[in-house]
Write an enzyme that holds these catalytic residues in place. Structure first.
Site, mmCIF file in Angstrom:
data_model
loop_
_atom_site.group_PDB
_atom_site.id
_atom_site.type_symbol
_atom_site.label_atom_id
_atom_site.label_comp_id
_atom_site.label_asym_id
_atom_site.label_seq_id
_atom_site.Cartn_x
_atom_site.Cartn_y
_atom_site.Cartn_z
ATOM 1 N N ASN A 242 -6.178 8.677 -7.731
ATOM 2 C CA ASN A 242 -7.164 9.936 -6.784
ATOM 3 C C ASN A 242 -8.010 10.538 -7.064
ATOM 4 O OD1 ASN A 242 -5.089 12.306 -6.515
ATOM 5 N ND2 ASN A 242 -3.572 10.618 -5.376
ATOM 6 N N ASP B 222 0.482 6.434 -1.224
ATOM 7 C CA ASP B 222 0.506 6.118 -0.347
ATOM 8 C C ASP B 222 0.818 4.545 -0.718
ATOM 9 O OD1 ASP B 222 0.337 8.540 1.152
ATOM 10 O OD2 ASP B 222 -0.977 8.219 1.608
ATOM 11 N N LYS C 44 -4.064 -10.027 -16.398
ATOM 12 C CA LYS C 44 -5.489 -9.266 -16.039
ATOM 13 C C LYS C 44 -5.645 -9.902 -15.347
ATOM 14 C CE LYS C 44 -10.094 -8.024 -17.048
ATOM 15 N NZ LYS C 44 -11.254 -7.506 -18.077
ATOM 16 N N PRO D 68 7.391 5.008 -2.043
ATOM 17 C CA PRO D 68 8.460 6.931 -1.207
ATOM 18 C C PRO D 68 7.981 8.040 -0.529
ATOM 19 C CG PRO D 68 8.639 5.792 -3.751
ATOM 20 C CD PRO D 68 7.466 5.049 -3.352
ATOM 21 N N ASP D 69 8.342 7.785 0.018
ATOM 22 C CA ASP D 69 7.733 9.680 0.448
ATOM 23 C C ASP D 69 9.405 10.482 -0.342
ATOM 24 O OD1 ASP D 69 6.908 11.320 2.245
ATOM 25 O OD2 ASP D 69 6.611 9.836 3.898
ATOM 26 N N ILE D 70 8.597 10.895 -0.949
ATOM 27 C CA ILE D 70 8.781 12.024 -1.842
ATOM 28 C C ILE D 70 9.331 13.330 -0.563
ATOM 29 C CG2 ILE D 70 9.266 13.799 -4.541
ATOM 30 C CD1 ILE D 70 7.132 11.480 -5.197
ATOM 31 N N LEU D 71 8.250 13.750 -0.176
ATOM 32 C CA LEU D 71 8.742 15.119 0.175
ATOM 33 C C LEU D 71 9.297 14.841 1.204
ATOM 34 C CD1 LEU D 71 7.709 18.130 0.739
ATOM 35 C CD2 LEU D 71 5.951 17.003 2.215
ATOM 36 N N LYS E 242 7.414 15.346 8.472
ATOM 37 C CA LYS E 242 8.606 15.158 7.144
ATOM 38 C C LYS E 242 9.163 16.245 6.992
ATOM 39 C CE LYS E 242 4.719 13.195 4.855
ATOM 40 N NZ LYS E 242 4.944 11.773 4.849
#
Length: 399
Positions: free
Chosen positions: A208, A276, A286, A303-306, A341
């Site tokens: 991103n 995400d 490749k 994984p959703d760290i927060l 969250k």
């Protein structure tokens, strides 16, 4: 900030000892007095004469030196400094500190001191990653010992990875932060920053536009208030701040592991733009372009760290701050995210292309908390960081 401060510098026996010479010079440039102590192994790498000449003071080496003991006993030597700095902090010295050993002058001083201690580790990557060293690190952190580094890079032994001693100016910045009498002194804070890169194949990845500028500014602002900062960063374009412990990662899973390893902390600020999704299956070769065909990419959630940290039943930070980069209905989406969250605050911003915020120098945020939404005016990211760091300090209170 270091004028008239006295640093007791313990130089361990490692190839990085040569950096201690420049560290002494940098400290004295800033008005600090440096009292050097060398282990018996240290003078295999640098000479006491060089250290003494740069420090302008006697070099202490022997626990049983009667002359030095008569002039300044080792107990007094361990307590007259404003800060004890161990650089390089070898695996052996860290093990002695964790085990409470006192079989030479350096380890005796470290056991006898009532002064804060800052260690700049330096060792082979395998030694740093060894379970024993990591146990010692956890023990020392639990005892309140401060750390700067190690950095990642090429080793003198030819290997690559974490274990390089921080550069002298990084150590100076950490010393300044350790001696700062700010409202965050005695607090340990985790800050995540930058993007993550999720491999598609060995040459392509999902990413991103995050530059890491906001997370870096927050870490710098917290350190300026006296906090011990652990900075976990993805491959950002903005260099990390000096004076904080820097842990570099690439992927979301690596970031999660680094975050969990850094706990416990008093506060966690999750400013990283974590991907995400990642590829559902690892591709080791490749992917080739085939005329008339598009590749089928299958993804799975990262994984959703927060959320994981926010919902911890044990070891949860007293304050967990998340970030929400939105393009539509910023306040509503960020408020829903905070509840989903389980974090205490959400710092929300509009990253629509027209705002220029993602990757830019300015930010316009809304602080979402249990008390509601607080809209901040557009300002430089460093100003946002200072304001947020001050709010964190007010909320946590004195250590």
């Amino acid at each position: 900030m270091l004028k008239a401060k006295r640093i007791l510098l313990i130089i361990g026996g490692g190839i990085a000892a040569y950096k201690a010479l420049d560290l002494i010079r940098r400290l004295r440039e800033r008005g600090a007095a440096v009292t050097p102590v060398m282990t018996s192994a240290a003078d295999e790498f640098v000479t006491p004469l060089s250290v003494s000449a740069l420090a302008g003071e006697t070099v202490y080496t022997d626990l049983f030196d009667l002359t030095n003991e008569a002039e300044m006993g080792h107990i007094q030597l361990s307590r007259v400094a404003d800060l004890v700095v161990v650089a390089p902090g070898t695996a052996d010295l860290m093990a002695k500190m964790a085990g409470g050993l006192a079989n030479d002058l350096a380890s005796t001083l470290l056991l006898a001191t009532d002064t804060p201690v800052l260690v700049a580790p330096a060792m082979n990557v395998r030694m740093w990653e060894h379970a024993a060293t990591q146990r010692n690190l956890a023990t020392l952190r639990g005892d309140g010992v401060l750390f700067v580094g190690p950095n990642e890079g090429d080793m003198a032994c030819g290997e690559y990875g974490p274990g390089r001693m921080s550069e002298p100016l990084e150590i100076v910045a950490a010393i300044e932060a350790a001696l700062a009498d700010g409202p965050m002194k005695g607090r340990r804070v985790l800050v995540t920053s930058g993007p993550t890169h999720e491999p598609i194949d060995p040459v392509r990845y999902i990413a991103n536009r995050s530059s890491g500028a906001q997370g870096t500014a927050i870490a710098r602002a917290l350190a300026a208030l006296g906090a011990e900062v652990v900075f976990v960063t993805g491959p950002a374009t903005v260099p990390p701040p000096e004076g904080v412990e820097v842990i570099r990662v690439e992927t979301a899973r690596q970031m999660r592991d680094a975050v969990l390893a850094a706990l416990p902390v008093d506060a966690g600020v999750f400013a990283a733009a974590v991907a995400d999704w990642r590829m559902a299956e690892e591709v080791t070769s490749k992917m080739k372009k085939v005329a008339g065909k598009l590749p089928a990419l299958a993804f799975t959630e990262n994984p959703d760290i927060l959320a994981e940290v926010s919902k911890m039943t044990q070891g949860r930070p007293a304050l967990v701050v998340g970030f929400a980069a939105e393009t539509d209905d910023v306040e509503a989406n960020a408020t829903a995210k905070r509840l989903r969250k389980g974090c205490d605050w959400i710092v929300a911003n509009d990253v629509s292309p027209a705002t220029g915020i993602m990757g830019g120098a300015e930010n316009a945020v809304t602080l979402i908390s249990g008390a509601g939404a607080e809209v901040w005016p557009r300002m430089d990211k460093s100003e946002v960081a200072v304001r947020l760091a001050s709010r964190i300090a007010e909320t946590l209170g004195p250590a």
